[in-house]
Write an enzyme that holds these catalytic residues in place. Structure first.
Site, PDB file in Angstrom:
ATOM      1  N   GLY A  49      -5.572 -20.713  21.572  1.00  0.00           N
ATOM      2  CA  GLY A  49      -4.842 -21.028  22.793  1.00  0.00           C
ATOM      3  C   GLY A  49      -4.200 -19.743  23.298  1.00  0.00           C
ATOM      4  O   GLY A  49      -3.594 -18.990  22.525  1.00  0.00           O
ATOM      5  N   ASP A 237      -7.012 -19.184  30.433  1.00  0.00           N
ATOM      6  CA  ASP A 237      -6.953 -18.012  29.556  1.00  0.00           C
ATOM      7  C   ASP A 237      -6.694 -16.735  30.341  1.00  0.00           C
ATOM      8  O   ASP A 237      -6.139 -15.772  29.820  1.00  0.00           O
ATOM      9  CB  ASP A 237      -8.237 -17.890  28.752  1.00  0.00           C
ATOM     10  CG  ASP A 237      -8.248 -18.933  27.651  1.00  0.00           C
ATOM     11  OD1 ASP A 237      -8.563 -20.097  27.950  1.00  0.00           O
ATOM     12  OD2 ASP A 237      -7.868 -18.589  26.519  1.00  0.00           O
TER      13      ASP A 237
HETATM   14  O1  MRU Z   1     -10.935 -21.118  22.372  1.00  0.00           O
HETATM   15  P1  MRU Z   1      -9.530 -21.654  22.511  1.00  0.00           P
HETATM   16  O2  MRU Z   1      -9.318 -22.948  21.796  1.00  0.00           O
HETATM   17  O3  MRU Z   1      -8.495 -20.617  22.191  1.00  0.00           O
HETATM   18  O4  MRU Z   1      -9.426 -21.973  24.070  1.00  0.00           O
HETATM   19  C1  MRU Z   1      -8.219 -22.476  24.581  1.00  0.00           C
HETATM   20  C2  MRU Z   1      -8.281 -22.790  26.022  1.00  0.00           C
HETATM   21  O5  MRU Z   1      -9.273 -22.594  26.693  1.00  0.00           O
HETATM   22  C3  MRU Z   1      -7.014 -23.264  26.650  1.00  0.00           C
HETATM   23  O6  MRU Z   1      -7.279 -24.136  27.717  1.00  0.00           O
HETATM   24  C4  MRU Z   1      -6.220 -22.059  27.181  1.00  0.00           C
HETATM   25  O7  MRU Z   1      -6.108 -21.061  26.212  1.00  0.00           O
HETATM   26  C5  MRU Z   1      -4.867 -22.448  27.642  1.00  0.00           C
HETATM   27  S1  MRU Z   1      -3.828 -22.940  26.290  1.00  0.00           S
HETATM   28  C6  MRU Z   1      -2.307 -23.289  26.931  1.00  0.00           C
END
Ligand code: MRU
Length: 340
Positions: A49, A237
């Protein structure tokens, strides 16, 4: 307050992580003492995240600063900068990671000694963590004000306490709406291949007693066509200066579907996710993850991008702690970025 799960905690000399790879079957923690282990934990997604890996990266730099403080000043600076580079690059897409590591490194610039630098970096990491939690509460309030009474919202991936310093971004909006009595429930996508929706979002929302229906990713089209979804709300992200949004793979498809069914598509993220140095989504590096994360027979090629980019014209509004931003984003977002 809902959302009590803590993905990470500084325990005085160590970074304690809730191992998200094992959830929900096992609730286990790992204690990291070396900055190199923080790099590995970010890459293996024990912590994940965008905001959470930013906070972890800053604490990783605090661990590096402590470990390197015996070196002479020039070797110390060289090694600390190298550790910062490696931490910042552990995953390429979320801008929160290089943003937080750079901020922690900058905090050490005025330090008199390596021990002083280590202390300043630690305090900065703690400040980044505290600010993220506060930002999420504000995002929750700003986003909930956009929802009608008795709303059902559809969300993707995990944007909750686990993905942040606490409370969450898109799930922060969900939580505030629930606390205000205006949320009927949540539809959560499974989020292949690592199942952040099924394993993490459904787990978090169940703990808060928020009514949640889990669907397979490919059911989103018919759920949106059937009606009854007031909004799609996702995290991000990295948000480019023009409002293009990188988020978990599948987000772009949801934005197209939302548009086709006249459902608002909201992106909820702290200002640390808005990157004015990235002009458009085409400049965002999309992380390619190991093919082994996708089950395939031997000899079959697998493409496993972890994220996709949603063009700004599909985004109804971007919700940050600083307010709700609407198109044209190239103008409105200028005051919405932490690095502006
Ligand atoms: O691959 P991840 O699980 O780290 O991806 C997370 C996401 O795409 C979330 O939607 C993003 O980081 C926002 S978290 C508040």
């Amino acid at each position: 307050m809902t959302g009590h799960v803590r993905p990470l905690e500084w325990t005085g000399g160590r970074l304690r992580l809730l191992d998200q790879r094992l959830l929900p079957a096992r609730v286990e923690h790992v204690e990291l003492e070396r900055w190199q282990d923080v790099v590995a934990a970010i890459q293996s997604m024990q912590v994940r995240g965008a905001p959470a890996i930013g906070v972890a990266g800053a604490y990783g730099l605090a661990l590096a600063a402590r470990a390197l403080s015996h070196l002479d000043p020039s070797a110390y600076h060289e090694s600390l900068n190298a550790a910062a580079d490696e931490l910042a690059a552990a995953r390429p897409t979320a801008v929160n990671l290089p943003w937080a590591v750079a901020r922690a490194l900058r905090a050490a610039e005025a330090a008199a000694t390596p021990a002083d630098a280590a202390e300043r970096i630690l305090r900065e990491a703690q400040a980044i963590e505290a600010e993220d939690l506060r930002a999420n509460m504000a995002i929750g309030a700003n986003g909930a004000s956009l929802l009608p009474h008795a709303a059902r919202v559809l969300t993707h991936c995990n944007t909750g306490s686990l993905a942040t310093a606490g409370y969450g971004t898109a799930l922060g909006v969900v939580r505030t709406a629930w606390e205000q009595g205006k949320l009927a429930g949540v539809v959560a996508t499974e989020t292949r291949p690592l199942l952040q929706g099924a394993r993490l979002t459904a787990w978090e929302l169940a703990q808060d007693g928020i009514p949640t229906t889990l669907i397979v990713d490919s059911a989103a089209a018919s759920v949106l066509r059937d009606g009854g979804i007031a909004a799609v709300i996702v995290g991000a992200d990295r948000i480019a200066a023009n409002g293009d949004v990188a988020n978990k793979i599948g987000t772009y498809g949801l934005a197209v579907l939302a548009k086709a069914h006249n459902v608002p598509f909201y992106v909820a993220a702290p200002s640390s996710t808005v990157d004015v140095d990235t002009p458009t989504g085409s400049a965002i590096t999309v992380e390619q993850r190991d093919p082994s994360e996708v089950a395939a027979p031997d000899g079959v090629d697998v493409s496993n991008p972890a994220f996709d980019v949603t063009p700004a014209d599909l985004v109804t509004a971007i919700i940050t702690e600083r307010g709700v931003f609407t198109p044209p984003y190239a103008e409105s977002l200028r005051s919405g970025a932490a690095n502006a």
